[in-house]
Enzyme design. Structure first.
Site, PDB file in Angstrom:
ATOM      1  N   ASP A  77       0.715  -1.157  -0.070  1.00 29.99           N
ATOM      2  CA  ASP A  77       0.080   0.052   0.100  1.00 29.99           C
ATOM      3  C   ASP A  77       0.799   1.187   0.114  1.00 29.99           C
ATOM      4  O   ASP A  77       1.824   1.083   0.564  1.00 29.99           O
ATOM      5  CB  ASP A  77      -0.556  -0.097   0.996  1.00 29.99           C
ATOM      6  CG  ASP A  77      -1.543   1.032   1.573  1.00 29.99           C
ATOM      7  OD1 ASP A  77      -2.240   1.697   0.566  1.00 29.99           O
ATOM      8  OD2 ASP A  77      -1.942   1.477   2.702  1.00 29.99           O
ATOM      9  N   ASP A  79      -0.516   4.858   1.080  1.00 29.77           N
ATOM     10  CA  ASP A  79      -0.648   5.620   2.198  1.00 29.77           C
ATOM     11  C   ASP A  79      -0.585   5.475   3.675  1.00 29.77           C
ATOM     12  O   ASP A  79      -0.938   4.599   3.566  1.00 29.77           O
ATOM     13  CB  ASP A  79      -1.789   6.929   2.265  1.00 29.77           C
ATOM     14  CG  ASP A  79      -2.090   7.496  -0.007  1.00 29.77           C
ATOM     15  OD1 ASP A  79      -2.841   8.390   0.759  1.00 29.77           O
ATOM     16  OD2 ASP A  79      -1.594   6.798  -0.736  1.00 29.77           O
TER      17      ASP A  79
END
Length: 279
Positions: A77, A79
């Site tokens: 991922d 953020d």
């Protein structure tokens, strides 16, 4: 098996206490500046887990066969995992509506809202924002999380392909890909017309299922086995991706993610993954 204990607060007294709990004749071996492992036989480490939580240390019981040279793909991922911010919240700050959007983001990451619907709702609020605001977020706000570069360097050294799969936006994902030297990047595309955001997203949204699908697709393209894959994330929309990998690692993650992940890092940087898998 090996018991890996790490964290900047770690001390000799911590190791002595853990050794007393576990027993046996094996000794702790240092694998990083703030990381040690202990060869163990037993599965029951609940007392160690409680002690490490109290002392702000990360711990994990790792099978001996799980080492860096056994893996071929790591999907991450972006953020709050590879970078320290939620990009959409910082874009919203440029419009003076960060609190409203951050509240929706937080609820989505906890798994309380449908991710795709919440993303559309948040992006719609950004309508009219000039594209220059995106550049400002990169220049003024975007920072890598501690240990990110060290982790990617370790992946390269072990020929592990790397991909960022983000529910965020290509504007930032492509920047992070270049910054870290990642091999692949998949994310959402903001529609921009006449230099301004329209409030729309182009194409299919990268949601939880899409993240998992991208991992499996790339794994198969690379000719890898399921047990050769790693996924790292922090939010509820990373859970399917983490479940599709041989090991899912929760990085400073929401409680629901920590509960379902194979390993969790709460007190170390992303370089903690190196210590987990290179002991």
């Amino acid at each position: 098996m090996r018991l890996v204990v790490q964290g900047r607060a770690i001390s000799l007294s911590h190791l002595t206490h853990i050794h007393r709990i576990i027993g046996g004749h094996a000794q702790f071996i240092q694998v990083g500046e703030f990381a040690y492992y202990l060869p163990i036989q037993q599965q029951d480490t609940a007392e160690v887990a409680r002690f490490c939580a109290e002392q702000l240390l990360d711990y994990a019981v790792v099978p001996d066969q799980q080492r860096l040279n056994q893996f071929g793909l790591c999907v991450m991922d972006m953020d709050s995992t590879l970078i320290s911010i939620e990009c959409i919240d910082e874009i919203a700050d440029m419009m003076g509506i960060k609190p409203q959007i951050a509240e929706i983001t937080e609820a989505a990451m906890r798994g309380e809202l449908d991710f795709a619907a919440s993303l559309k709702k948040r992006v719609a609020l950004l309508k009219g924002l000039p594209e220059s605001a995106l550049h400002r977020v990169i220049e003024e706000r975007l920072q890598l999380n501690p240990g990110a570069q060290a982790w990617i360097t370790a992946c390269k050294a072990h020929r592990i392909s790397t991909m960022v799969v983000s529910g965020g936006f290509t504007f930032f994902a492509n920047h992070v890909k270049q910054l870290l030297g990642l091999d692949y990047a998949v994310s959402n595309t903001l529609e921009i017309v006449d230099g301004k955001l329209t409030g729309n997203i182009l194409g299919d949204i990268v949601d939880a299922q899409r993240k998992a699908d991208e991992l499996v697709k790339l794994r198969d393209q690379l000719g890898l086995k399921p047990e050769q894959t790693i996924a790292i994330g922090d939010g509820a929309n990373d859970l399917k991706m983490m479940a599709a990998a041989a090991i899912g690692i929760a990085y400073h993650a929401k409680p629901v993610v920590q509960q379902q992940a194979k390993y969790a890092l709460n007190h170390t940087g992303l370089d903690g993954v190196i210590n987990l898998l290179s002991a």
